[in-house]
Design a protein around this motif. Structure first.
Motif, PDB file in Angstrom:
ATOM      1  N   CYS A  82       4.757  -1.942 -21.773  1.00 60.50           N
ATOM      2  CA  CYS A  82       5.792  -0.918 -21.558  1.00 60.50           C
ATOM      3  C   CYS A  82       6.141  -0.794 -20.076  1.00 60.50           C
ATOM      4  N   LEU A  83       5.123  -0.798 -19.228  1.00 58.11           N
ATOM      5  CA  LEU A  83       5.339  -0.708 -17.788  1.00 58.11           C
ATOM      6  C   LEU A  83       6.115  -1.923 -17.281  1.00 58.11           C
ATOM      7  N   GLU A  84       5.778  -3.103 -17.778  1.00 60.16           N
ATOM      8  CA  GLU A  84       6.482  -4.327 -17.374  1.00 60.16           C
ATOM      9  C   GLU A  84       7.957  -4.279 -17.775  1.00 60.16           C
TER      10      GLU A  84
ATOM     11  N   ALA B 117      14.248  -1.610 -14.263  1.00 59.65           N
ATOM     12  CA  ALA B 117      14.507  -0.869 -13.027  1.00 59.65           C
ATOM     13  C   ALA B 117      14.872  -1.792 -11.866  1.00 59.65           C
ATOM     14  N   THR B 118      14.288  -2.979 -11.855  1.00 54.21           N
ATOM     15  CA  THR B 118      14.556  -3.923 -10.763  1.00 54.21           C
ATOM     16  C   THR B 118      15.612  -4.955 -11.139  1.00 54.21           C
ATOM     17  N   HIS B 119      16.237  -4.777 -12.288  1.00 54.38           N
ATOM     18  CA  HIS B 119      17.315  -5.657 -12.769  1.00 54.38           C
ATOM     19  C   HIS B 119      16.896  -7.128 -12.802  1.00 54.38           C
ATOM     20  N   GLN B 120      15.705  -7.365 -13.301  1.00 53.48           N
ATOM     21  CA  GLN B 120      15.185  -8.730 -13.428  1.00 53.48           C
ATOM     22  C   GLN B 120      15.939  -9.460 -14.537  1.00 53.48           C
ATOM     23  N   SER B 121      16.142 -10.743 -14.352  1.00 49.11           N
ATOM     24  CA  SER B 121      16.840 -11.517 -15.385  1.00 49.11           C
ATOM     25  C   SER B 121      15.960 -11.690 -16.622  1.00 49.11           C
TER      26      SER B 121
END
Length: 182
Positions: A16-18, A24-28
């Motif tokens: 869940c944290l991942e 939140a960091t807009h990771q692809s």
């Protein structure tokens, strides 16, 4: 049995944290699970177990707990990365772009995060997790253990065969299948 449940609960909370971190960091790459079926990140489960196993004097001091958590969870992260890389040929994370990293498996920044997570987990979260775990009926343990082992074995086979974590996102392919009219 309680350590098994701790592993599962912290692995799920880590997942869940991942997912939250990726959003939140807009990771692809927003899918962060490490099992084929179960939404788990075992590095969090292993890290939590190692933190909970720290000696009592370490757990009693916030400063010692911070450094002990950072070391324990960073060690778990390094070993999990090495395990997946050697056994399956996949990388779930790569820190080579960050300063103070070791083989891309761990880095100082995330070690600091591990330290903070460890203090928060031991001081705030774990008392609740321990209470919840005490409520789980003992007859569920064998079923949960079998499910975890079967999914873990299937995951390792698929990762080893494909050398890609994309195989774990099977639900994306299923959701794109056209629905047929009856």
């Amino acid at each position: 049995m309680e350590w098994f449940w701790y592993f599962g609960i912290y692995s799920f909370l880590g997942f869940c944290l991942e997912v939250l971190f990726a959003r939140a960091t807009h990771q692809s790459k927003r899918d962060r699970k490490c099992f084929f079926l179960l939404p788990l990140c075992p590095v969090y489960g292993l890290g939590a177990l190692w933190i909970l196993a720290l000696p009592a004097p370490v757990r009693q001091s916030n400063l010692l707990l911070f450094f002990g958590s950072a070391l324990a969870a960073t060690g778990a992260e390094y070993l999990m990365s090495l395990f997946y890389e050697r056994l399956t040929g996949v990388h779930f994370w790569d820190y080579r772009h960050l300063p103070f990293q070791l083989h891309g498996r761990v880095c100082l920044l995330f070690s600091v995060f591990w330290g903070m997570l460890g203090v928060g987990a031991v001081r705030v979260l774990h008392p609740l997790v321990a209470q919840f775990t005490a409520l789980i009926p003992s007859f569920l343990w064998p079923f949960a253990a079998c499910l975890l082992l079967l999914d873990g074995a299937l995951t390792l086979v698929l990762l080893r065969r494909t050398h890609s974590t994309d195989i774990l996102c099977w639900y994306r392919r299923v959701s794109r299948l056209p629905l047929r009219d009856s």
